[in-house]
Write a protein that holds these residues in place. Structure first.
Motif, PDB file in Angstrom:
ATOM      1  N   VAL A 116      46.361  28.616 -21.450  1.00  0.00           N
ATOM      2  CA  VAL A 116      46.729  29.901 -21.451  1.00  0.00           C
ATOM      3  C   VAL A 116      46.893  29.003 -23.198  1.00  0.00           C
ATOM      4  O   VAL A 116      46.210  29.537 -24.403  1.00  0.00           O
ATOM      5  CB  VAL A 116      47.826  30.531 -21.529  1.00  0.00           C
ATOM      6  CG1 VAL A 116      47.866  31.500 -22.069  1.00  0.00           C
ATOM      7  CG2 VAL A 116      47.675  31.029 -19.558  1.00  0.00           C
ATOM      8  N   GLY A 117      48.411  27.884 -22.996  1.00  0.00           N
ATOM      9  CA  GLY A 117      48.290  27.237 -24.047  1.00  0.00           C
ATOM     10  C   GLY A 117      47.694  26.902 -25.055  1.00  0.00           C
ATOM     11  O   GLY A 117      46.705  27.139 -26.353  1.00  0.00           O
ATOM     12  N   ASP A 118      46.275  26.177 -24.470  1.00  0.00           N
ATOM     13  CA  ASP A 118      44.902  25.354 -24.957  1.00  0.00           C
ATOM     14  C   ASP A 118      43.835  26.519 -25.203  1.00  0.00           C
ATOM     15  O   ASP A 118      43.364  26.386 -26.041  1.00  0.00           O
ATOM     16  CB  ASP A 118      44.696  24.137 -23.928  1.00  0.00           C
ATOM     17  CG  ASP A 118      45.529  22.924 -23.990  1.00  0.00           C
ATOM     18  OD1 ASP A 118      45.747  23.069 -24.282  1.00  0.00           O
ATOM     19  OD2 ASP A 118      44.873  22.511 -22.644  1.00  0.00           O
ATOM     20  N   LEU A 119      44.148  27.721 -24.660  1.00  0.00           N
ATOM     21  CA  LEU A 119      43.211  28.392 -25.168  1.00  0.00           C
ATOM     22  C   LEU A 119      43.581  28.929 -26.104  1.00  0.00           C
ATOM     23  O   LEU A 119      42.713  29.045 -27.726  1.00  0.00           O
ATOM     24  CB  LEU A 119      42.881  29.516 -23.975  1.00  0.00           C
ATOM     25  CG  LEU A 119      42.551  30.958 -24.485  1.00  0.00           C
ATOM     26  CD1 LEU A 119      41.078  30.474 -24.595  1.00  0.00           C
ATOM     27  CD2 LEU A 119      42.249  31.765 -22.870  1.00  0.00           C
ATOM     28  N   VAL A 120      45.163  29.301 -26.239  1.00  0.00           N
ATOM     29  CA  VAL A 120      45.239  30.631 -27.312  1.00  0.00           C
ATOM     30  C   VAL A 120      44.749  29.490 -29.243  1.00  0.00           C
ATOM     31  O   VAL A 120      44.727  29.220 -29.611  1.00  0.00           O
ATOM     32  CB  VAL A 120      46.493  30.334 -27.278  1.00  0.00           C
ATOM     33  CG1 VAL A 120      47.351  31.156 -29.109  1.00  0.00           C
ATOM     34  CG2 VAL A 120      46.526  31.518 -26.175  1.00  0.00           C
ATOM     35  N   ALA A 121      45.725  27.381 -28.525  1.00  0.00           N
ATOM     36  CA  ALA A 121      45.384  26.372 -29.465  1.00  0.00           C
ATOM     37  C   ALA A 121      44.046  26.826 -29.999  1.00  0.00           C
ATOM     38  O   ALA A 121      43.863  26.551 -31.531  1.00  0.00           O
ATOM     39  CB  ALA A 121      45.395  25.105 -29.262  1.00  0.00           C
ATOM     40  N   ARG A 122      43.065  27.377 -29.432  1.00  0.00           N
ATOM     41  CA  ARG A 122      41.463  26.864 -30.226  1.00  0.00           C
ATOM     42  C   ARG A 122      41.587  28.173 -31.428  1.00  0.00           C
ATOM     43  O   ARG A 122      40.763  28.360 -31.786  1.00  0.00           O
ATOM     44  CB  ARG A 122      40.113  27.741 -29.075  1.00  0.00           C
ATOM     45  CG  ARG A 122      40.382  26.370 -28.175  1.00  0.00           C
ATOM     46  CD  ARG A 122      39.664  26.597 -26.740  1.00  0.00           C
ATOM     47  NE  ARG A 122      39.262  25.385 -26.509  1.00  0.00           N
ATOM     48  CZ  ARG A 122      38.016  25.260 -25.206  1.00  0.00           C
ATOM     49  NH1 ARG A 122      37.475  25.601 -25.095  1.00  0.00           N
ATOM     50  NH2 ARG A 122      38.141  23.801 -24.317  1.00  0.00           N
ATOM     51  N   GLY A 123      42.050  28.887 -31.055  1.00  0.00           N
ATOM     52  CA  GLY A 123      42.586  30.471 -32.608  1.00  0.00           C
ATOM     53  C   GLY A 123      42.699  29.282 -34.012  1.00  0.00           C
ATOM     54  O   GLY A 123      41.995  30.138 -34.737  1.00  0.00           O
ATOM     55  N   ARG A 124      42.921  28.577 -33.445  1.00  0.00           N
ATOM     56  CA  ARG A 124      43.596  27.584 -34.765  1.00  0.00           C
ATOM     57  C   ARG A 124      42.268  26.651 -35.370  1.00  0.00           C
ATOM     58  O   ARG A 124      42.253  26.073 -36.641  1.00  0.00           O
ATOM     59  CB  ARG A 124      44.550  26.661 -34.856  1.00  0.00           C
ATOM     60  CG  ARG A 124      45.914  27.108 -34.112  1.00  0.00           C
ATOM     61  CD  ARG A 124      46.616  28.354 -35.201  1.00  0.00           C
ATOM     62  NE  ARG A 124      46.596  27.875 -36.206  1.00  0.00           N
ATOM     63  CZ  ARG A 124      46.666  28.761 -38.138  1.00  0.00           C
ATOM     64  NH1 ARG A 124      46.146  29.917 -38.223  1.00  0.00           N
ATOM     65  NH2 ARG A 124      46.797  27.993 -39.018  1.00  0.00           N
ATOM     66  N   HIS A 125      41.418  26.790 -33.995  1.00  0.00           N
ATOM     67  CA  HIS A 125      40.024  25.656 -34.944  1.00  0.00           C
ATOM     68  C   HIS A 125      39.297  26.032 -36.360  1.00  0.00           C
ATOM     69  O   HIS A 125      39.049  24.739 -36.649  1.00  0.00           O
ATOM     70  CB  HIS A 125      38.833  25.939 -33.724  1.00  0.00           C
ATOM     71  CG  HIS A 125      39.053  25.119 -32.619  1.00  0.00           C
ATOM     72  ND1 HIS A 125      38.167  24.802 -31.827  1.00  0.00           N
ATOM     73  CD2 HIS A 125      40.511  24.740 -32.710  1.00  0.00           C
ATOM     74  CE1 HIS A 125      38.865  24.158 -30.667  1.00  0.00           C
ATOM     75  NE2 HIS A 125      39.961  23.697 -31.052  1.00  0.00           N
TER      76      HIS A 125
END
Length: 282
Positions: A116-125
Motif C-alpha cells: 500500500v505504501g509503495d502504491l500511494v508513493a506512485r502518486g508522487r511520480h
C-alpha cells in the motif's frame, strides 16, 4: 486547492466560467468519442464546475466511462475538444495534467506484491524530475494521504491482500498523494457491498468538503448518486439527456425515458434527496 493547481489556474487567464461565474475546470465541446469505427459518444457538451461533485449516470453502454476517459485524456476525441482550465488537454504536457487531474479507472489493478505504501508513493511520480528526486515533502505527502484515508496501519500490506473497501481507500490515497484538486472516478463502488459503497462515497464527500476537491464520478446506483453528488448528468445512447441538481434530474419521466424503468420518486428520509423506488420495467 494545492499550490500546483493554484499556479496552473493563476497562469491561465483564459479558463472559462459558467453562467453563475463559477470557474469551469473541465469542458467537453462537441466531442465525438469511439473505438475504431464504432461511435459511442457524439456531439456532446459538458461543463464541470469548480468545487462540485458530479455523478454521471445512465444505462450500461451509454458512454459514461468513455466520457470519463476522454475527460482524463485517456481517449482522444475524433471530433471536438476537451479543455482543462481553458486549454486543450491533449496539447498540455502529461506531467502538467497529472499535477492538476487524477483519474482512477474502473477496477484498477496493482502489480502483485506491491505494498500500500509503495502504491500511494506512485502518486508522487508527476512531481519527480531528474533534478528533483524523492524528498521529505514527498514522504510527508504520502504519510498524510495514508493517515487521511485511515489506512496508515496498512502501509506494509500488499494491495492484493486487501478487502475491496480497503483497496479503494488505497487507490484514493494514491490520488490524494498526487496532489491534484480535480479527481475523476470511474465506478468507484463496483464490486463493493453496500456498507463499503457508502464508506467510499463518504470518503469522496470528505475530499470535497474538507480538501476542496472537484470530483466527477460514474455511478450505477441512482440513490447513492443523488445523495452524494451536487450535480447529476444523465446519459443515454452517447448523449446527455438531462443535467442539474439531483431533484431536477431524478424524475419519474426521466427514469422511464433513460432506463426504461417504472418507478416512484420519493424523498430520502435521511438525506432529503430523491429516492428511487422501482415498480418494474416496461
Amino acid at each position: 486547492m494545492t499550490p500546483n493547481a493554484e499556479t496552473a489556474l493563476a497562469e491561465d487567464t483564459q479558463a472559462p466560467v459558467g453562467p453563475d461565474g463559477t470557474r469551469v475546470r473541465l469542458r467537453a465541446e462537441g466531442v465525438r468519442l469511439g473505438y475504431g469505427e464504432r461511435v459511442v459518444v457524439d456531439d456532446l457538451d459538458l461543463d464541470v464546475l469548480q468545487g462540485t461533485v458530479t455523478a454521471v449516470i445512465g444505462p450500461n453502454g451509454c458512454g459514461k466511462s468513455t466520457l470519463l476517459r476522454a475527460l482524463g485524456r485517456l481517449l482522444r476525441p475524433t471530433r471536438g475538444h476537451v479543455l482543462l482550465d481553458g486549454r486543450k488537454i491533449d496539447e498540455m504536457p502529461t506531467k502538467q495534467v497529472a499535477t492538476v487531474l487524477g483519474l482512477l479507472p474502473q477496477a484498477p489493478t496493482a502489480p502483485e506484491g506491491l505494498t500500500v505504501g509503495d502504491l500511494v508513493a506512485r502518486g508522487r511520480h508527476p512531481h519527480q524530475a531528474w533534478y528533483r528526486q524523492w524528498s521529505g515533502d514527498d514522504e510527508e505527502a504520502v504519510a498524510e494521504a495514508l493517515a487521511w484515508t485511515g489506512i496508515s496501519d496498512l502501509a506494509e500490506r500488499p494491495v492484493d491482500e486487501l478487502s475491496g473497501g480497503q483497496r479503494q481507500r488505497a487507490w484514493i490515497s494514491m490520488a490524494l498523494a498526487q496532489g491534484t484538486d480535480l479527481l475523476l472516478l470511474d465506478e468507484p463502488t463496483t464490486f463493493l457491498d453496500l456498507a463499503h459503497q457508502v464508506e467510499v462515497l463518504e470518503l469522496v464527500e470528505r475530499l470535497h468538503e474538507e480538501r476542496g476537491r472537484t470530483v466527477v464520478m460514474v455511478l450505477h446506483d441512482l440513490n447513492l448518486a443523488a445523495r452524494y453528488a451536487d450535480r447529476l448528468v444523465a446519459m443515454k445512447a452517447g448523449r446527455i439527456v438531462a443535467q442539474g441538481e439531483p431533484a431536477d434530474v431524478i424524475t419519474e419521466p426521466l427514469l422511464r425515458e433513460v432506463f426504461g424503468l417504472e418507478a416512484k420518486v420519493i424523498t430520502d428520509p435521511v438525506a432529503g434527496t430523491p429516492l428511487v423506488v422501482p415498480v418494474g420495467t416496461r
